[in-house]
Design a protein around this motif. Structure first.
Motif, PDB file in Angstrom:
ATOM      1  N   THR A 135      -2.159  -6.273 -10.895  1.00  0.00           N
ATOM      2  CA  THR A 135      -2.402  -7.133  -9.632  1.00  0.00           C
ATOM      3  C   THR A 135      -2.882  -8.537 -10.158  1.00  0.00           C
ATOM      4  O   THR A 135      -3.453  -8.604 -11.174  1.00  0.00           O
ATOM      5  N   GLU A 137      -4.857 -12.210  -8.241  1.00  0.00           N
ATOM      6  CA  GLU A 137      -5.117 -13.038  -7.187  1.00  0.00           C
ATOM      7  C   GLU A 137      -5.409 -14.558  -7.555  1.00  0.00           C
ATOM      8  O   GLU A 137      -5.754 -14.863  -8.674  1.00  0.00           O
ATOM      9  N   TYR A 278      -4.913  -9.762  -3.375  1.00  0.00           N
ATOM     10  CA  TYR A 278      -4.353  -9.032  -4.602  1.00  0.00           C
ATOM     11  C   TYR A 278      -2.720  -9.027  -4.203  1.00  0.00           C
ATOM     12  O   TYR A 278      -2.179  -8.666  -3.348  1.00  0.00           O
ATOM     13  N   ARG A 279      -1.945  -9.654  -5.295  1.00  0.00           N
ATOM     14  CA  ARG A 279      -0.451  -9.919  -5.191  1.00  0.00           C
ATOM     15  C   ARG A 279       0.132  -9.279  -6.436  1.00  0.00           C
ATOM     16  O   ARG A 279      -0.647  -8.917  -7.374  1.00  0.00           O
ATOM     17  N   ALA A 280       1.378  -9.298  -6.287  1.00  0.00           N
ATOM     18  CA  ALA A 280       2.174  -8.656  -7.557  1.00  0.00           C
ATOM     19  C   ALA A 280       2.087  -9.820  -8.652  1.00  0.00           C
ATOM     20  O   ALA A 280       2.217 -11.159  -8.082  1.00  0.00           O
ATOM     21  N   PHE A 303      -3.960  -2.156 -11.908  1.00  0.00           N
ATOM     22  CA  PHE A 303      -4.299  -1.712 -10.461  1.00  0.00           C
ATOM     23  C   PHE A 303      -4.021  -0.270 -10.119  1.00  0.00           C
ATOM     24  O   PHE A 303      -4.975   0.395 -10.238  1.00  0.00           O
ATOM     25  N   TRP A 409       4.376  -3.543  -7.130  1.00  0.00           N
ATOM     26  CA  TRP A 409       3.075  -4.134  -6.519  1.00  0.00           C
ATOM     27  C   TRP A 409       2.772  -3.049  -5.568  1.00  0.00           C
ATOM     28  O   TRP A 409       3.452  -2.469  -4.789  1.00  0.00           O
TER      29      TRP A 409
END
Length: 414
Positions: A135, A137, A278-280, A303, A409
């Protein structure tokens, strides 16, 4: 008196919650009302604890989950959560005892994998879990990003609308199901998730602040994106706004929806910083900005962790980028998923079965978990000594077979 590990009774559940709070360094105070509310939504036979002289000193819980694998199929998963050991009882093997019992039950139930979000990296590899999705951010410096300050809405005929929590509870589950059908690494959200994350169900130990909800409606009228965000109230000494918008959730089914929602939150008056949540790691976000350097990485880490329980079903469930045959020798100290397996993979499907052929690769089940969603390189793991290449070039073949064009993700902490 020896420490006893077992499932938790309803009368012990408040004490279990206090031990959970202790382990996560939260105030160990839980009201009877909150304990009763949480108990109503929990699968008590899957709640475990360790008890010393009647006091709960370790906590463990699992619950039913669906995990999207590569290609969109949903796997039955046992999600592990709420794992703590009180500081007075560390290094006594309590987690090992609790984990061993839970994984054995998951295997017996027929779950394909077990999943968790690891608070600490070194713990879970010894139980066969491997980090399968990372992950990232970002914090966006909005004035530097180069976005059009006169932007008033999408230029594709779509529009942004503000909605409330009741709207989200109606439209959110269907949007999420559509996301899960196309994004590997996504885990299921039950009704309670939507209730808690829209404030319909609240707990005193988790103070609630109502977020803003924005949806993207395409030109044809269909909702294709949803964002939840909160904003602080911070001003500089010269009476200049220095407010931050923190994105809690963003579901986008199309690049147009993703572009519009990010542009929207960056255009809100007084917002000078946007935290992405939290993103890919390969999210479109930085490159959507005219100046991608305006997006500074705040977090980049492992993650979602995956533990394979049924090798045949797991490998046959996902899709593969190319056709190849691999014989895998799997080691599993717990005896749940070890053995030798032949995988015949192709873009049209896969067949996996136990095999007596000579192996191409030898690896621990945790490394298979790391490779499973396509995010890691078998060649890199071989270089690290975590995979043994029995046949020359087999690691490169595994990369061609397992790797995916977009990274997995998992949007949710659980």
């Amino acid at each position: 008196m020896s420490v006893e590990t077992r499932t938790v009774t309803a009368s012990e559940f408040p004490d279990w919650l206090r031990a959970l709070a202790t382990g996560f360094l939260r105030p160990p105070v839980v009201s009877d009302e909150e304990a009763a509310e949480r108990l109503a939504h929990i699968d008590l036979p899957r709640v475990r604890g360790a008890f010393d002289s009647g006091r709960c000193v370790a906590t463990f819980r699992s619950f039913a989950q669906q995990l999207t694998t590569v290609g969109g199929a949903a796997l039955t998963a046992s999600a592990v959560s709420n794992v703590t050991v009180s500081p007075t009882h560390r290094r006594r093997g309590l987690l090992s005892t609790l984990m061993t019992a839970d994984l054995a039950e998951a295997k017996e139930r027929g779950d394909v994998v077990s999943t968790l979000i690891a608070a600490e990296y070194p713990i879970y590899g010894r139980y066969g879990f491997g980090p399968a999705a990372q992950t990232t951010e970002w914090a966006i410096d909005v004035p530097r990003a180069g976005l059009d300050p006169r932007w008033s809405g999408p230029g594709d005929g779509g529009r942004i609308e503000l909605v409330d929590g009741s709207d989200v509870r109606k439209l959110g589950p269907e949007l999420h199901e559509r996301l899960a059908a196309r994004q590997h690494g996504v885990v299921s959200r039950d009704e309670l998730w939507w209730q808690v994350n829209t404030g319909e169900t609240q707990y005193p130990s988790q103070p609630w602040t109502e977020p803003f909800y924005a949806v993207y409606r395409a030109a044809g009228g269909e909702i294709e994106g949803l964002m939840a965000y909160r904003a602080d109230d911070k001003w500089g000494d010269a009476k200049q706004p220095l407010n931050t918008a923190s994105v809690r959730d963003l579901i986008a089914l199309t690049p147009a929806a993703e572009r519009a929602l990010w542009h929207y939150v960056c255009s809100v008056d007084w917002i000078t910083t946007v935290k992405s949540g939290y993103r890919a790691p390969d999210d479109l976000l930085p490159l959507l900005l005219p100046d991608p350097r305006a997006a500074r990485i705040l977090t980049q880490a492992d993650f979602l962790w995956v533990r394979i329980l049924d090798v045949v079903r797991a490998l046959e469930a996902r899709t593969y980028a190319t056709s190849a045959t691999l014989v895998l020798e799997l080691h599993d100290a717990a005896g749940l998923a070890g053995g030798r397996f032949r995988l015949d993979a192709s873009p049209d499907g896969a067949v996996c079965a136990p095999s007596a052929q000579s192996p191409d690769l030898t690896l621990d089940v945790r490394e298979l978990g790391t490779l499973y969603l396509g995010d890691e390189s078998a060649v890199r793991l071989a270089a690290l000594g975590r995979i043994e290449e029995e046949a020359p070039g087999a690691a490169a073949v595994a990369d061609a077979v397992f790797r995916t064009s977009r990274r997995p993700w998992c949007p949710d902490v659980f």
